[in-house]
Write a protein that holds these residues in place. Structure first.
Motif, PDB file in Angstrom:
ATOM      1  N   ALA A 258       0.805  -1.218   0.000  1.00 17.92           N
ATOM      2  CA  ALA A 258       0.000   0.000   0.000  1.00 17.92           C
ATOM      3  C   ALA A 258       0.842   1.274   0.000  1.00 17.92           C
ATOM      4  O   ALA A 258       0.307   2.366  -0.120  1.00 17.92           O
ATOM      5  CB  ALA A 258      -0.930  -0.004   1.214  1.00 17.92           C
ATOM      6  N   PRO A 260       2.813   4.146  -1.516  1.00 11.57           N
ATOM      7  CA  PRO A 260       3.005   4.667  -2.872  1.00 11.57           C
ATOM      8  C   PRO A 260       4.494   4.839  -3.178  1.00 11.57           C
ATOM      9  O   PRO A 260       5.306   5.011  -2.278  1.00 11.57           O
ATOM     10  CB  PRO A 260       2.293   6.021  -2.841  1.00 11.57           C
ATOM     11  CG  PRO A 260       2.025   6.349  -1.432  1.00 11.57           C
ATOM     12  CD  PRO A 260       2.209   5.123  -0.607  1.00 11.57           C
ATOM     13  N   LYS A 261       4.819   4.790  -4.458  1.00 16.87           N
ATOM     14  CA  LYS A 261       6.225   4.895  -4.847  1.00 16.87           C
ATOM     15  C   LYS A 261       6.526   6.266  -5.425  1.00 16.87           C
ATOM     16  O   LYS A 261       5.625   7.007  -5.812  1.00 16.87           O
ATOM     17  CB  LYS A 261       6.543   3.841  -5.904  1.00 16.87           C
ATOM     18  CG  LYS A 261       6.386   2.427  -5.438  1.00 16.87           C
ATOM     19  CD  LYS A 261       7.064   1.502  -6.445  1.00 16.87           C
ATOM     20  CE  LYS A 261       6.878   0.047  -6.081  1.00 16.87           C
ATOM     21  NZ  LYS A 261       5.466  -0.350  -6.017  1.00 16.87           N
ATOM     22  N   ASN A 263       7.976   7.004  -8.257  1.00 11.48           N
ATOM     23  CA  ASN A 263       7.570   7.101  -9.657  1.00 11.48           C
ATOM     24  C   ASN A 263       6.319   6.253  -9.849  1.00 11.48           C
ATOM     25  O   ASN A 263       6.327   5.225 -10.504  1.00 11.48           O
ATOM     26  CB  ASN A 263       8.703   6.643 -10.577  1.00 11.48           C
ATOM     27  CG  ASN A 263       9.316   5.350 -10.081  1.00 11.48           C
ATOM     28  OD1 ASN A 263       8.909   4.814  -9.048  1.00 11.48           O
ATOM     29  ND2 ASN A 263      10.281   4.845 -10.826  1.00 11.48           N
ATOM     30  N   GLU A 264       5.246   6.738  -9.234  1.00  7.36           N
ATOM     31  CA  GLU A 264       4.023   5.958  -9.173  1.00  7.36           C
ATOM     32  C   GLU A 264       3.346   5.918 -10.534  1.00  7.36           C
ATOM     33  O   GLU A 264       3.143   6.946 -11.174  1.00  7.36           O
ATOM     34  CB  GLU A 264       3.074   6.594  -8.151  1.00  7.36           C
ATOM     35  CG  GLU A 264       1.881   5.761  -7.797  1.00  7.36           C
ATOM     36  CD  GLU A 264       2.276   4.387  -7.284  1.00  7.36           C
ATOM     37  OE1 GLU A 264       2.079   3.443  -8.062  1.00  7.36           O
ATOM     38  OE2 GLU A 264       2.781   4.276  -6.154  1.00  7.36           O
ATOM     39  N   ARG A 266       0.734   3.283 -10.874  1.00  2.00           N
ATOM     40  CA  ARG A 266      -0.520   2.581 -10.640  1.00  2.00           C
ATOM     41  C   ARG A 266      -1.669   3.592 -10.594  1.00  2.00           C
ATOM     42  O   ARG A 266      -1.531   4.672 -10.020  1.00  2.00           O
ATOM     43  CB  ARG A 266      -0.472   1.835  -9.298  1.00  2.00           C
ATOM     44  CG  ARG A 266       0.487   0.666  -9.304  1.00  2.00           C
ATOM     45  CD  ARG A 266       0.590   0.042  -7.945  1.00  2.00           C
ATOM     46  NE  ARG A 266       1.397   0.854  -7.025  1.00  2.00           N
ATOM     47  CZ  ARG A 266       1.716   0.470  -5.805  1.00  2.00           C
ATOM     48  NH1 ARG A 266       1.294  -0.699  -5.336  1.00  2.00           N
ATOM     49  NH2 ARG A 266       2.440   1.219  -5.021  1.00  2.00           N
ATOM     50  N   ALA A 267      -2.793   3.242 -11.167  1.00  2.00           N
ATOM     51  CA  ALA A 267      -3.936   4.150 -11.145  1.00  2.00           C
ATOM     52  C   ALA A 267      -4.608   4.093  -9.786  1.00  2.00           C
ATOM     53  O   ALA A 267      -5.229   5.038  -9.346  1.00  2.00           O
ATOM     54  CB  ALA A 267      -4.929   3.784 -12.237  1.00  2.00           C
ATOM     55  N   GLU A 268      -4.485   2.954  -9.137  1.00  4.64           N
ATOM     56  CA  GLU A 268      -5.128   2.803  -7.848  1.00  4.64           C
ATOM     57  C   GLU A 268      -4.205   2.013  -6.941  1.00  4.64           C
ATOM     58  O   GLU A 268      -3.533   1.088  -7.400  1.00  4.64           O
ATOM     59  CB  GLU A 268      -6.453   2.055  -8.028  1.00  4.64           C
ATOM     60  CG  GLU A 268      -7.352   2.165  -6.843  1.00  4.64           C
ATOM     61  CD  GLU A 268      -8.718   1.570  -7.148  1.00  4.64           C
ATOM     62  OE1 GLU A 268      -9.302   0.980  -6.232  1.00  4.64           O
ATOM     63  OE2 GLU A 268      -9.170   1.684  -8.299  1.00  4.64           O
ATOM     64  N   LEU A 269      -4.144   2.389  -5.672  1.00  2.00           N
ATOM     65  CA  LEU A 269      -3.285   1.656  -4.754  1.00  2.00           C
ATOM     66  C   LEU A 269      -4.048   0.456  -4.212  1.00  2.00           C
ATOM     67  O   LEU A 269      -5.243   0.543  -3.972  1.00  2.00           O
ATOM     68  CB  LEU A 269      -2.874   2.561  -3.596  1.00  2.00           C
ATOM     69  CG  LEU A 269      -2.049   3.784  -3.991  1.00  2.00           C
ATOM     70  CD1 LEU A 269      -1.922   4.738  -2.823  1.00  2.00           C
ATOM     71  CD2 LEU A 269      -0.677   3.360  -4.474  1.00  2.00           C
ATOM     72  N   PRO A 270      -3.351  -0.652  -4.007  1.00  2.00           N
ATOM     73  CA  PRO A 270      -4.052  -1.807  -3.440  1.00  2.00           C
ATOM     74  C   PRO A 270      -4.418  -1.523  -1.987  1.00  2.00           C
ATOM     75  O   PRO A 270      -3.604  -1.007  -1.231  1.00  2.00           O
ATOM     76  CB  PRO A 270      -3.010  -2.923  -3.524  1.00  2.00           C
ATOM     77  CG  PRO A 270      -1.704  -2.244  -3.604  1.00  2.00           C
ATOM     78  CD  PRO A 270      -1.925  -0.914  -4.237  1.00  2.00           C
TER      79      PRO A 270
END
Ligand SMILES: Nc1ncnc2c1ncn2[C@@H]1O[C@H](COP(=O)(O)OP(=O)(O)OP(=O)(O)O)[C@@H](O)[C@H]1O
Ligand SMILES: Nc1ncnc2c1ncn2[C@@H]1O[C@H](COP(=O)(O)OP(=O)(O)OP(=O)(O)O)[C@@H](O)[C@H]1O
Ligand SMILES: [Mg+2]
Ligand SMILES: [Mg+2]
Lengths: 280, 248, 299
Positions: A258, A260-261, A263-264, A266-270
């Protein structure tokens, strides 16, 4: 011998459905080291810290054995406990702006904390307060010493709280989310300051031990020696900090995913499916 | 069309200036981040925009209307703020229901029951929470109530002051997803303060870096992927956040 | 059982249910506290006695009969009779009405007054605060009984004037408490958030600040009740409160003091009533503090 040993610690609160354990039988030992406690909101991290200082008010109840420097904490009188708090064990609370006195300036409060444990001339107290604020990277300590709690920025409140708790040089520091409102560079400095105190063996009884409670997994992995992962009042995983990325429990993996990175993409975080392992 | 515009704004408290010559524009529908050192005046900029930090000079406007030096009823309907601290921004003796109906009562809006229910479901809280008190909720749930309150008046602009810094990663992920979804659904404009660069990377289009009361750089979020910052402070911040190197 | 489940429901379905549930929880907590229970029983007894005085009391409180002056307690006159041959038990029973009236009126006048002045003063700060608190301090710096005496003397003796005098001397303490709370509340983020919603100052004071002051106020007022009863008795004792033949406990003690060595019951019986009722309020106040204190509340 371990500095602190906790055996089968339980904290319970009454509810309409009977007593519920918010800390449910945890045991651990702490030596001269940095222990991280991680876990999601409501998992009982803060309650563990408060229980060690006997700060849980009725109707909350604490059971289990806690020994600090060979003393049984549960057996101490309230008076002995007061002498212990702050001087030997201190805790940085999670909500600094609430833990600070709203009608007393920050400088006065830190001086107060110092004076309780040491008798110093007023001049020296001022200098120590200044120096302490400076070491938590507050840029103009003189101005900030004259501010009230609500006039501090979120991060300043946390740093003031840290200064206040470190000034009496405790043997064990419990830091509950000490840096959640700090930007990374100040955070690094503050943690380095705490770290210096951990390593500083010049005092009579060696350095300071640290329990760092946090939800920031990478941070805990970087600054601690050992990590406990808590969920619903229990310790679900315990590992060396350097092995956190190898953690196997699905709960720990969920927490890691969960974050965030930088250089994100992902459209949605798990998010975690709590029903899978949470009892509540 | 610009949603928020600041031109050469100075802000102070009791004669002491804490923010100097801040200038930036946020377009409609954009998500703009304000990052920087703790105590550099990020929260102060947001407070000045809504009139809670009344000692400012310069030019400020929200949705084409100039800002005034105190909280303004008309602005309230178009621009709302979420505070830094979920433990402090809810009244300890009011239920979620009371908190959410208050803005409706103030502005004389009817159909409260349905609106409150909808707001709760919008932020992903189920109906059980409607009559709870803050102390019966975790930090993340409180923050969602605070967001729901800000959304009650259906504003076009949201000012978010570190909406997730007090929350653990799993709840942070939920709130960030929520904010992203709401923005997509309603075309909201966000001005968000944070010290967490990965959060910016996830949610924002552009960012301004503040240091010691001044904006030192305005950059697109893409800079977070390749580290192309010009100012030394932003470079240091980027590096200290684990940018450039490998985090995990 | 079903009702209880409805009341204790963790996620109530309507505002009414939520409010009822909260009231039920507070009363459950109160019931669990033995001292508070005793206090509540005493006060309930006081209220019942006052309401049913004509039925409980064997005689009228003012009926004189000089042939049976100063009769000691017996099965006929449970508490004896006084120097005018009146039945003391009946007078003590009727005295409950006077006491209750004083307590209720003082609470109704001074608590809201103090609360409002304190909250306004603390919330606005600055000049408003300085002026209002200056006024409060003037009142606060004078000894309560002396001030009440002065007022009672100026307004003339009588129960209404005694009530006004006591109310005037008690509000400053409440104003101080309310101001101290308002001072911390005004800087909180929930007040800022409500201002941002477009709420007026009046609304913020009444809806946000006052509710947070009231529980400490209720506790304080309950604890003060004992003092109020004693002040009223003191005024009565000095002849500035209730006037004869009104059966007020303080005045009764006063009239009995000349025979205290030979006919002890004349002064002792009403004194006993004062002690019991004062204790009742103290117990209830302590219990309320345990239950309503925001720090001990919460789950
Ligand atoms: N009400 C106030 N009165 C006086 N000074 C204030 C007040 N509020 C904030 N300040 C000062 O203004 C400066 C900026 O504060 P601000 O809250 O804007 O910082 P921030 O950038 O949000 O920091 P953080 O990341 O720690 O929240 C700080 O030096 C703070 O002490
Ligand atoms: N006074 C109380 N009465 C009943 N339950 C309580 C009380 N205080 C805390 N709890 C419960 O105890 C649990 C553990 O709380 P704790 O504060 O230790 O969580 P935490 O792990 O520190 O979470 P966070 O990361 O949000 O600070 C929570 O589920 C909370 O609801
Ligand atoms: Mg906690
Ligand atoms: Mg801030």
């Amino acid at each position: 011998m371990a500095l602190l040993s906790v055996e089968d610690l339980r904290v319970s609160f009454p509810s309409p459905q009977g007593r519920v354990n918010v800390v449910d039988g945890i045991s651990f030992e702490l030596g001269q080291e940095r222990l991280g406690i991680v876990g999601e909101s409501g998992s009982g991290k803060s309650m563990t810290g408060r229980a060690l200082l006997r700060l849980i008010r009725p109707p909350g109840r604490v059971e289990g054995r806690m020994r600090f420097e060979g003393q049984d904490l549960a057996a101490l009188s309230e008076r002995q406990m007061r002498a212990l708090r702050g001087a030997r064990i201190s805790m940085i609370m999670q909500d600094p702006r609430y833990s600070l006195n709203p009608v007393m300036t920050v400088g006065t409060q830190i001086a107060e904390a110092l004076r309780v444990h040491e008798h110093l001339p007023r001049r020296e107290v001022r200098a120590r307060v200044r120096q302490m604020l400076d070491s938590v990277r507050i840029t103009d300590p003189d101005r900030v010493a004259g501010l009230y709690a609500h006039e501090l920025s979120g991060g300043m409140g946390q740093r003031v709280m840290i200064a206040m708790m470190l000034i009496p040089r405790p043997r064990l520091l419990i830091a509950d989310e000490p840096t959640s409102a700090l930007d990374v560079s100040v955070q690094a400095d503050v943690l380095r300051l705490i770290d210096d105190l951990v390593r500083d063996r010049s005092t009579a009884d060696g350095g300071m031990a640290l329990i760092l409670i946090s939800h920031d997994l990478p941070l805990v992995a970087r600054y601690c020696d050992r990590i406990l992962v808590m969920n619903a009042g229990r310790i679900v995983e315990s590992c060396a900090a350097s092995d956190l990325h190898l953690a196997s429990h699905p709960y720990t993996r969920g927490l890691l995913a969960a974050v965030p990175k930088m250089n994100e993409t992902r459209a949605e975080l798990p998010v975690m499916d709590r029903s899978a392992w949470a009892g509540t | 069309m610009t949603a928020i515009s600041l031109g050469n704004v100075d802000i102070g408290y009791g004669g002491q200036r804490v923010v100097e010559a801040v200038t930036f524009d946020v377009a409609r529908g954009e998500s703009f981040a304000l990052v920087g050192e703790s105590g550099s005046g990020k929260s102060t900029v947001l407070k000045a925009l809504v009139g809670l930090a009344p000692e400012w000079s310069g030019k400020m406007s929200v949705l084409g209307r100039s800002c005034v030096h105190r909280p303004d009823r008309d602005l309230a309907r178009r621009c709302q703020m979420v505070f830094q601290d979920p433990y402090g921004s809810l009244h300890p003796r009011k239920t979620v229901d009371a908190v959410l109906s208050e803005p409706l009562t103030i502005h004389g809006i009817g159909g409260q029951d349905a609106r409150v229910e909808r707001a709760l479901s919008d932020v992903g809280l189920d109906r059980r929470f409607r009559f709870r008190y803050p102390h019966q909720m975790s930090g993340g749930q409180r923050q969602r109530v605070a967001i729901a309150r800000a959304l009650m008046l259906e504003p076009e602009v949201m000012l978010l002051d570190e909406p997730t810094s007090a929350l653990d990663v799993s709840v942070q992920a939920e709130i960030l997803n929520l904010l992203k979804r709401l923005r997509a659904e309603r075309g909201l404009t966000y001005l968000m303060v944070t010290h967490n660069l990965p959060v910016v990377s996830f949610l924002c289009d552009r960012m301004a870096v503040m240091n010691k009361g001044k904006i030192v750089e305005i950059a697109a979020t893409k800079a977070l992927h390749d580290g192309r910052f010009t100012d030394p402070y932003s470079k240091a911040l980027y590096a200290a956040s684990g940018g450039g190197g490998s985090t995990e | 059982m079903q009702l209880q489940a409805w009341l204790l429901d963790d996620s109530p379905a309507s505002r009414g249910q939520a409010a009822a549930g909260r009231a039920y929880r507070v009363s459950l907590d109160l019931m669990r506290n033995p001292l508070a229970l005793v206090g509540m029983l005493i006060i309930l007894l006081l209220i019942l006695t006052a309401a049913l005085a004509p039925w409980i009391a064997p005689e009228t409180p003012v009926g004189q009969d000089l042939t049976r002056r100063l009769v000691p307690p017996s099965s006929e006159h449970w508490m004896g009779t006084d120097q005018l041959g009146r039945d003391i038990f009946s007078r003590v029973i009727y005295g409950a009405r006077v006491t209750l009236l004083i307590v209720a009126l003082v609470a109704v006048i001074s608590a809201p007054l103090g609360l409002l002045i304190g909250a306004v003063s603390g919330y606005f700060g600055g000049w408003t605060d300085r002026i209002l608190m200056g006024m409060t301090d003037v009142f606060l710096s004078m000894p309560k009984l002396v001030l009440a005496l002065a007022f009672a003397a100026a307004l003339g003796p009588g129960i209404e004037n005694a009530i006004i005098a006591i109310a005037i001397t008690t509000w400053p303490a409440y104003a101080r408490i309310a101001r101290a709370e308002a001072l911390t509340i005004r800087n909180t983020e929930f007040v800022a958030a409500t201002r941002l919603l477009g709420a007026s100052h009046t609304r913020i004071i009444t809806r946000q600040v006052l509710p947070l002051c009231t529980s400490s106020m209720i506790i304080r007022v309950t604890l003060d009740m004992a003092g109020i009863i004693l002040t009223a008795a003191g005024l009565g004792f000095l002849g500035l409160g209730a006037q004869p033949p009104l059966p007020e406990w303080g005045a009764m003690i006063s009239s009995g003091r000349s025979f205290i060595f030979d006919q002890w019951w004349v002064a002792t019986m009403p004194g006993f009533a004062i002690i019991v009722v004062s204790l009742g309020f103290c117990f209830l106040g302590d219990g309320l503090r345990d239950v309503l204190d925001p720090k001990s509340e919460g789950k």
